[in-house]
Scaffold this motif. Structure first.
Motif, PDB file in Angstrom:
ATOM      1  N   ASP A  25      39.768  44.893  61.090  1.00 53.48           N
ATOM      2  CA  ASP A  25      38.664  44.035  61.523  1.00 53.48           C
ATOM      3  C   ASP A  25      37.806  44.733  62.574  1.00 53.48           C
ATOM      4  N   VAL A  26      38.462  45.492  63.466  1.00 47.91           N
ATOM      5  CA  VAL A  26      37.722  46.245  64.485  1.00 47.91           C
ATOM      6  C   VAL A  26      36.842  47.304  63.826  1.00 47.91           C
ATOM      7  N   ILE A  27      37.417  48.036  62.853  1.00 50.63           N
ATOM      8  CA  ILE A  27      36.656  49.065  62.142  1.00 50.63           C
ATOM      9  C   ILE A  27      35.479  48.434  61.394  1.00 50.63           C
ATOM     10  N   VAL A  28      35.728  47.304  60.787  1.00 56.65           N
ATOM     11  CA  VAL A  28      34.667  46.591  60.080  1.00 56.65           C
ATOM     12  C   VAL A  28      33.537  46.234  61.036  1.00 56.65           C
ATOM     13  N   VAL A  60      31.721  53.924  54.959  1.00 55.17           N
ATOM     14  CA  VAL A  60      32.581  52.893  55.552  1.00 55.17           C
ATOM     15  C   VAL A  60      32.225  51.509  55.007  1.00 55.17           C
ATOM     16  N   CYS A  61      30.932  51.235  54.849  1.00 49.56           N
ATOM     17  CA  CYS A  61      30.534  49.922  54.312  1.00 49.56           C
ATOM     18  C   CYS A  61      31.051  49.723  52.895  1.00 49.56           C
ATOM     19  N   ALA A  62      31.073  50.797  52.107  1.00 50.34           N
ATOM     20  CA  ALA A  62      31.631  50.696  50.748  1.00 50.34           C
ATOM     21  C   ALA A  62      33.115  50.348  50.806  1.00 50.34           C
ATOM     22  N   SER A  83      24.791  45.578  54.144  1.00 46.28           N
ATOM     23  CA  SER A  83      24.789  46.752  55.018  1.00 46.28           C
ATOM     24  C   SER A  83      24.852  48.037  54.204  1.00 46.28           C
ATOM     25  N   LEU A  84      25.660  48.046  53.163  1.00 48.79           N
ATOM     26  CA  LEU A  84      25.755  49.216  52.292  1.00 48.79           C
ATOM     27  C   LEU A  84      24.414  49.514  51.647  1.00 48.79           C
ATOM     28  N   LEU A  85      23.771  48.493  51.117  1.00 50.62           N
ATOM     29  CA  LEU A  85      22.474  48.676  50.465  1.00 50.62           C
ATOM     30  C   LEU A  85      21.408  49.117  51.459  1.00 50.62           C
ATOM     31  N   TRP A  86      21.491  48.620  52.697  1.00 42.93           N
ATOM     32  CA  TRP A  86      20.533  49.017  53.731  1.00 42.93           C
ATOM     33  C   TRP A  86      20.644  50.516  54.029  1.00 42.93           C
ATOM     34  N   ASN A  87      21.883  50.983  54.215  1.00 45.45           N
ATOM     35  CA  ASN A  87      22.088  52.410  54.463  1.00 45.45           C
ATOM     36  C   ASN A  87      21.681  53.250  53.255  1.00 45.45           C
ATOM     37  N   ALA A  88      22.014  52.762  52.075  1.00 47.16           N
ATOM     38  CA  ALA A  88      21.720  53.519  50.852  1.00 47.16           C
ATOM     39  C   ALA A  88      20.223  53.695  50.650  1.00 47.16           C
ATOM     40  N   GLN A  89      19.440  52.642  50.926  1.00 43.59           N
ATOM     41  CA  GLN A  89      17.992  52.763  50.712  1.00 43.59           C
ATOM     42  C   GLN A  89      17.356  53.674  51.753  1.00 43.59           C
TER      43      GLN A  89
END
Length: 333
Positions: A25-28, A60-62, A83-89
Motif C-alpha cells: 500500500d505504501v509503494i502504491v 510501477v503503475c502497471a 495513472s498508467l495511461l497518464w504516464n504512457a501518453q
C-alpha cells in the motif's frame, strides 16, 4: 510488613507488524503520488525533480493495476489505470517527434554527444568508440586535464577543436571536420560553467553548434541555477540566425518543466524520427532516465538516433544523423 504498595505493572508497548499488504500500500501510494505531483513541475523544483521518472512510474503503475485486480479493489484499479495511461501518453509524445523526410541525396550530418565521466578508468575504449562513430561534430563532456593525453587521436582526426579541460566535472571539448568560421566559450551560472559555441559552414549554409553540460537540479539552489542556465541558452539561441544544433547533458528529461521552457522559448526541438525517451544515464540503477540530448532548429530533422555503449561511463553516447527538412531558399525569406 511494608506500607509501600506494590509497583503497578507498566503497560506493554503495542507492536505493529509490517505486513506485505501494508508495504504494498505504501509503494502504491508513493508511485501514484509521484505520477501526479510530477505534473506540477512549474510550481516548484521538487515537483519538477519528481517529473523525471515517468518510465519508472509507468512500470510501477502497471504492477499496481495487477495488484489491485488481485486484491479486488475497484477504486485502486481505476486510479492506477488512469495513472498508467497518464504516464504512457507523456512518454509516447516523445516516441516520434518528426516525420521521415524524402532523401535529397545529401549526406546526413552526424553529431555525437558523450558524457564520458571524469573518473572513467576506460579512457582509451571510450575514445576508440568516439573515433569509430566518425561523427562530423563531436561534443565530449566531463573531460578534465586527466583526459588530455587520451584526446590526442581526436586532435589528429579533426581539423578544428575547442577544449575547456580545467572545469573538472564540467570540462567540455568539441571537435569538427566542418569549416569553422569562429568559436567562443560562454560561461553561465554563478559557477561560470562553460558552453562551447561553434559557428560553422555546412553545405554553404551557416550552422551554429552549441555544446553544453547543465548543472544537476538536486537542490533548490541548484535547480534555480539549472533553470537559469537553460534560460541563458534559450536567450543565446533566440538571437542566432540560420540553423542551430544544441547537444549535451542537459540533466533534463524530455517531459520536465525546464525542457518544456527551453523548447517553447528557444525554438529548439527534438524533431526526431526515432524515440528520445530511452534512458541515457543511470545505466546500472533502477532510476535510469534520458538526460543526454541533441536538439535542432530551423529546418533540421533528426532522421536517425543511436545510443552507444557506456564504455566505463554512467552515460551512453548519443549519435544522430541530421538532414534538412526545409529548403534553404524558404528559410532565408
Amino acid at each position: 510488613m511494608s506500607d509501600d504498595a506494590p509497583p503497578a505493572d507498566k503497560p506493554k508497548p503495542v507492536k505493529r507488524a509490517v505486513t506485505l499488504s501494508g508495504l504494498c500500500d505504501v509503494i502504491v501510494f508513493l508511485s501514484l503520488s509521484g505520477t501526479w505531483l510530477g505534473s506540477l513541475g512549474r510550481y516548484g523544483w521538487l515537483f519538477d525533480l519528481m517529473s523525471h521518472f515517468r518510465l519508472q512510474y509507468a512500470v510501477v503503475c502497471a504492477l499496481v493495476v495487477i495488484y489491485a485486480l488481485i486484491r479486488r479493489r475497484a477504486w485502486l484499479v481505476l486510479i492506477s489505470l488512469i495513472s498508467l495511461l497518464w504516464n504512457a501518453q507523456i512518454i509516447h509524445a516523445f516516441h516520434q517527434t518528426a516525420e521521415v523526410t524524402p532523401s535529397s541525396g545529401e549526406k546526413p550530418l552526424r553529431v555525437m554527444t558523450f558524457n564520458v565521466l571524469t573518473e572513467n578508468k576506460n579512457q582509451s575504449a571510450a575514445i576508440s568508440h568516439v573515433m569509430q562513430t566518425d561523427a562530423d561534430i563531436v561534443c565530449l563532456l566531463e573531460v578534465d586535464d586527466s583526459w588530455r593525453a587520451a584526446l590526442e587521436p581526436l586532435r589528429i582526426k579533426y581539423p578544428h577543436r575547442v577544449e575547456e579541460l580545467d572545469d573538472v566535472n564540467f570540462g567540455i571539448a568539441c571537435y569538427t571536420r566542418l569549416p569553422m568560421k569562429s568559436s567562443e566559450v560562454r560561461r553561465f551560472t554563478i559557477w561560470w560553467l562553460p558552453t562551447i559555441v561553434l559557428n560553422l559552414d555546412h553545405l554553404g549554409r551557416p550552422l551554429t553548434f552549441i555544446g553544453t553540460h547543465a548543472i544537476a537540479p538536486m537542490s533548490g539552489q541548484k535547480a534555480h541555477e539549472w533553470r537559469e542556465q537553460l534560460t541563458d541558452i534559450t536567450n543565446l539561441v533566440s538571437g542566432l540566425p540560420g540553423e542551430v544544433i544544441a547537444a549535451g547533458d542537459l540533466n533534463a528529461t524530455p517531459w520536465c518543466e525546464g525542457m518544456r521552457l527551453l523548447r517553447e522559448n528557444s525554438g529548439l526541438d527534438f524533431r526526431s524520427v526515432d524515440p528520445v525517451w530511452p534512458p541515457t544515464w543511470g545505466l546500472n540503477l533502477p532510476m535510469m532516465i534520458p538526460i543526454d540530448h541533441v536538439l535542432v532548429k530551423r529546418g533540421l530533422t533528426i532522421q536517425k538516433r543511436t545510443l552507444g555503449p557506456a564504455m566505463g561511463s554512467d552515460h551512453r553516447s548519443v549519435t544522430v544523423e541530421i538532414t534538412h527538412s526545409t529548403p534553404w531558399t524558404v528559410l532565408r525569406k
